[in-house]
Design an enzyme around this catalytic site. Structure first.
Site, PDB file in Angstrom:
ATOM      1  N   ASN A   1     -12.101  -3.212   0.817  1.00 22.97           N
ATOM      2  CA  ASN A   1     -10.998  -3.438   1.756  1.00 22.97           C
ATOM      3  C   ASN A   1     -11.569  -3.768   3.130  1.00 22.97           C
ATOM      4  O   ASN A   1     -12.023  -4.877   3.351  1.00 22.97           O
ATOM      5  CB  ASN A   1     -10.083  -2.212   1.793  1.00 22.97           C
ATOM      6  CG  ASN A   1      -9.018  -2.301   2.864  1.00 22.97           C
ATOM      7  OD1 ASN A   1      -8.420  -3.364   3.034  1.00 22.97           O
ATOM      8  ND2 ASN A   1      -8.778  -1.247   3.595  1.00 22.97           N
ATOM      9  N   GLU A   2     -11.610  -2.787   4.019  1.00 23.11           N
ATOM     10  CA  GLU A   2     -12.105  -3.055   5.379  1.00 23.11           C
ATOM     11  C   GLU A   2     -13.518  -2.509   5.522  1.00 23.11           C
ATOM     12  O   GLU A   2     -13.757  -1.646   6.351  1.00 23.11           O
ATOM     13  CB  GLU A   2     -11.188  -2.378   6.395  1.00 23.11           C
ATOM     14  CG  GLU A   2      -9.903  -3.098   6.650  1.00 23.11           C
ATOM     15  CD  GLU A   2      -9.034  -2.385   7.675  1.00 23.11           C
ATOM     16  OE1 GLU A   2      -9.307  -1.207   7.989  1.00 23.11           O
ATOM     17  OE2 GLU A   2      -8.072  -3.003   8.137  1.00 23.11           O
TER      18      GLU A   2
ATOM     19  N   CYS B   1      -6.662   1.041   2.855  1.00 25.07           N
ATOM     20  CA  CYS B   1      -7.621   2.154   2.839  1.00 25.07           C
ATOM     21  C   CYS B   1      -7.502   2.993   1.575  1.00 25.07           C
ATOM     22  O   CYS B   1      -8.451   3.664   1.168  1.00 25.07           O
ATOM     23  CB  CYS B   1      -7.399   3.039   4.047  1.00 25.07           C
ATOM     24  SG  CYS B   1      -7.724   2.196   5.598  1.00 25.07           S
TER      25      CYS B   1
ATOM     26  N   GLU C   1       0.874  -1.182   0.000  1.00 29.51           N
ATOM     27  CA  GLU C   1       0.000   0.000   0.000  1.00 29.51           C
ATOM     28  C   GLU C   1       0.905   1.224   0.000  1.00 29.51           C
ATOM     29  O   GLU C   1       1.972   1.231   0.629  1.00 29.51           O
ATOM     30  CB  GLU C   1      -0.886   0.015   1.246  1.00 29.51           C
ATOM     31  CG  GLU C   1      -1.704   1.295   1.329  1.00 29.51           C
ATOM     32  CD  GLU C   1      -2.838   1.250   2.345  1.00 29.51           C
ATOM     33  OE1 GLU C   1      -2.708   0.517   3.344  1.00 29.51           O
ATOM     34  OE2 GLU C   1      -3.827   1.967   2.132  1.00 29.51           O
TER      35      GLU C   1
HETATM   36  O1  AHR Z   1      -1.962  -1.103   6.752  1.00 30.40           O
HETATM   37  C1  AHR Z   1      -2.468   0.150   7.071  1.00 30.40           C
HETATM   38  C2  AHR Z   1      -3.992   0.183   7.080  1.00 30.40           C
HETATM   39  O2  AHR Z   1      -4.486  -0.685   8.045  1.00 30.40           O
HETATM   40  C3  AHR Z   1      -4.645  -0.292   5.821  1.00 30.40           C
HETATM   41  O3  AHR Z   1      -4.746   0.691   4.886  1.00 30.40           O
HETATM   42  C4  AHR Z   1      -6.001  -0.697   6.280  1.00 30.40           C
HETATM   43  O4  AHR Z   1      -6.557  -1.704   5.486  1.00 30.40           O
HETATM   44  C5  AHR Z   1      -5.793  -1.093   7.716  1.00 30.40           C
HETATM   45  O5  AHR Z   1      -6.683  -0.445   8.546  1.00 30.40           O
END
Ligand code: AHR
Length: 653
Positions: free
Chosen positions: A370-371, A236, A44
């Site tokens: 993602n989350e 994110c 990321e």
């Molecule tokens: O790894 C950092 C963040 O942690 C990522 O963007 C997210 O998916 C998680 O909350």
């Protein structure tokens, strides 16, 4: 000698604290296959992981597209920013004009990412799109300078670049610095007769960048992990703070000069680690991610927006696409499959070929969301699953269990993922020590008929010690024995985050740290590498007193798993206790006369500096060591040091 005797006495005393632990390893029946995707990496763009990190570009704001067009630059003399440039999605460029007097100067300084790191004797490839708007001849002088130098010249590399004509063209030069400087500046003077010159997409790339794209030492650190799966581009960052700033893969492909800038939410997520000049140039885009996957031998796993902006940051209803308006997002997912796998006579397959890769990338997995959490996530996911399964049943889909590894959202989402038919469910766990120690048996009781598990983001966040340290890596190793033992249900695991620039981080711990010239692999990196190197092909049943070794009560902080790899057997043992422990490995299921196994070697990773890790100055202070290990037969003994992770390698005779 005296010292050795004392050490041995201490060791024996420690061993005496615990009776011998006896592990039974069943050889007659092999267990579940271990997926080639089992251990991998998650990228990321956080902590300056892309621009300023893995993407080797040394110029910040190279296309003058930052909201403040000269962010990262210092202009002198007569410089103007204009916006009718040759690249429609990056329209800005700089105009350099005669300052009006022979002694005065016009030009630009670029500060790079925390400076520009260059090494003596290496080539640096400068390029720029330029023109002389009034026609005729123009010229620029390009330098690497150290403005704090006390030497006669500030510059230590210099090249002249002649520009001619009204048409935009790409010009190149090679800078060869005679000195090493981790924090140089790139300086461009309007030169010669000082005809007005327009500059666009100013780039400086180390000549040794892999494929002209990836910073060499960082890409090597990925390859050395032997990753089987590569999840990208987030995190994110996939979601965006609002829908407009989500990661849009279509903006990240095609000529780099025309990839529109996106904001980076990690610029402002933590006001106490604020980086006003952190953006995404998309120089590292989906093509580059696919290419890297191929180069390091992992399966690509792109994650796409499901039409929900980051739920942590934005709960405004306008931040979510209504379910009946998701079609463009679903089309993005379908088009991505075409980009990765389609024939070169399709629209997106043709673009892939144009970019240099006519062969398909052989995409097999895709994540949607993602989350995300709440009812809204399955509602959004459903039409994606429906369309993707209909059009591309060959692609395995990854759903999500939300941001936490237990609790209401997690309990709600798992059955929902099963109901929708997700092939894998992505779990995230950033948790403290006690949690890691309690999770050795986490997957033993998972539903064997549901989706498979992808431990997509995990790291031990020590209580009060949210930074890289050896002890955290040991507990990660311990938990991963449970992942390995449950390879029938866990198909992928990736630590997070992957990269961090020492001057630009927002989030710790991370797997690999670097400054402009040096990089360092953490203790957690070495643990991941041991799993990658000794992945094996099939699980072997390993028990102590008939039960798995999961750090449970009475097991003295031991965690263990075993796998078979052709004629070899790898046994992983994490000893999280403060005492050395004596082990016996009993290989069972063999006939009485069977010669059993032969011990080949062991790899031991231990330290008594529990709360420290490697640093850029001491990058190899924490490192597993290979040791001789002998013994043969149906039973072999060993001692594991206190606080150690061990891989024992046996050969079946
Ligand atoms: O790894 C950092 C963040 O942690 C990522 O963007 C997210 O998916 C998680 O909350």
């Amino acid at each position: 000698m005296k010292k050795t005797i004392l050490a041995l006495t201490a060791l024996c005393a420690a061993i005496a604290l615990h009776a011998q632990a006896s592990f039974d390893i069943e050889l007659k029946k092999v267990g579940a296959p271990i997926q080639p995707t089992m251990y991998g990496i998650f990228f990321e763009d956080i902590n300056f992981a892309a621009d300023g990190g893995l993407y080797a570009e040394l110029v910040k704001n190279r296309s003058f597209e930052f909201p403040y067009a000269l962010q990262g630059w210092k202009a002198f003399g007569r410089v103007e920013i204009r916006e009718d440039g040759p690249f429609d999605r990056c329209p800005h460029y700089a105009r350099l004009m005669d300052p009006g007097h022979g002694a005065k100067q016009t030009g630009l300084d670029n500060e790079g990412f925390f400076g520009i790191g260059v090494e003596a004797g290496k080539d640096y490839n400068f390029s720029v799109w330029a023109r002389v708007p009034e026609g005729g001849e123009g010229s620029i002088r390009v330098e690497l300078v150290n403005t704090s130098s006390n030497g006669e010249n500030q510059f230590f590399a210099q090249e002249q670049v002649s520009i001619s004509g009204r048409e935009w063209k790409k010009y190149t030069a090679v800078l060869k610095p005679g000195v090493t400087d981790p924090k140089a500046t790139l300086r461009i003077f309007l030169d010669g007769k000082r005809s007005t010159v327009d500059l666009e997409h100013v780039s400086l790339m180390p000549g040794d960048a892999i494929a002209g794209i990836y910073r060499r030492d960082l890409a090597q650190a990925l390859a050395d992990l032997h990753p089987g799966i590569f999840r990208f581009p987030g995190g994110c960052i996939v979601e965006g703070t609002d829908l407009d700033t989500r990661y849009n893969w279509k903006n990240s492909v095609g000529p780099v000069e025309n990839r529109p800038l996106n904001e980076n939410r990690w610029e402002y997520t933590f006001p106490y680690r604020f980086f006003p000049d952190y953006f995404q140039s998309y120089g590292l885009g989906f093509y580059e991610f696919f290419l890297l996957s191929e180069m390091i031998g992992s399966e690509p796993l792109p994650i796409l927006s499901c039409g929900l902006a980051c739920q942590f940051q934005n709960d405004d209803p306008s931040a979510h696409v209504p379910v009946d308006e998701l079609q463009p997002y679903i089309q993005d997912a379908l088009d991505l499959i075409e980009f990765a796998n389609g024939n070169i006579d399709t629209k997106w397959g043709a673009l892939r070929a144009e970019m240099g890769h006519p062969e398909p990338f052989n995409l097999k997995f895709m994540g949607i969301g993602n989350e995300q959490w709440g009812k809204t996530f399955p509602e959004h996911l459903a039409p994606f699953v429906e369309a993707l399964k209909r059009e591309h049943p060959e692609i395995k889909l990854v759903g999500s269990a939300g941001p936490y590894p237990e609790g209401e959202d997690f309990d709600y989402l798992w059955p929902e993922m099963k109901r929708l038919g997700a092939d894998l469910v992505d779990e995230h766990y950033y948790r403290p020590e006690e949690w890691f120690l309690s999770q050795g048996a986490r997957y033993d009781s998972y539903d064997r008929k549901g989706p498979k598990v992808f431990a997509g983001e995990f790291a031990c966040h020590g209580t009060g010690r949210k930074y890289n340290h050896f002890h955290a890596s040991l507990l990660e190793a311990a938990l991963m024995t449970g992942i390995e033992r449950n390879a029938d249900i866990v198909h992928m695991a990736t630590y997070a985050p992957l990269f961090a620039h020492v001057e630009g981080w927002q989030w710790r711990p991370d797997l690999i740290w670097y400054d402009n010239l040096r990089s360092m692999r953490t203790a957690s990196w070495y643990v991941q590498q041991l799993y990658g190197l000794y992945k094996g092909e099939n699980v072997l049943k390993l028990t102590m007193g008939g039960v798995p070794v999961t750090g449970a009560e009475g097991q003295n902080g031991l965690f263990a798993s075993a796998v078979k790899d052709g004629g070899c057997i790898y046994v992983k043992v994490a000893n999280t206790s403060e005492s050395a422990q004596s082990l016996s490995f009993n290989f069972t299921g063999l006939k009485k006369k069977d010669p059993g196994v032969k011990a080949l070697k062991r790899i031991v990773f231990t330290s008594d500096r529990l709360y420290e890790d490697n640093t850029l100055d001491e990058p190899e202070a924490f490192k597993p060591v290979e040791e001789a290990f002998s013994g043969e037969g149906q039973t072999v003994g060993a001692v594991v040091p206190a606080m150690s992770f061990n891989v024992f390698v046996f050969e079946k005779e």
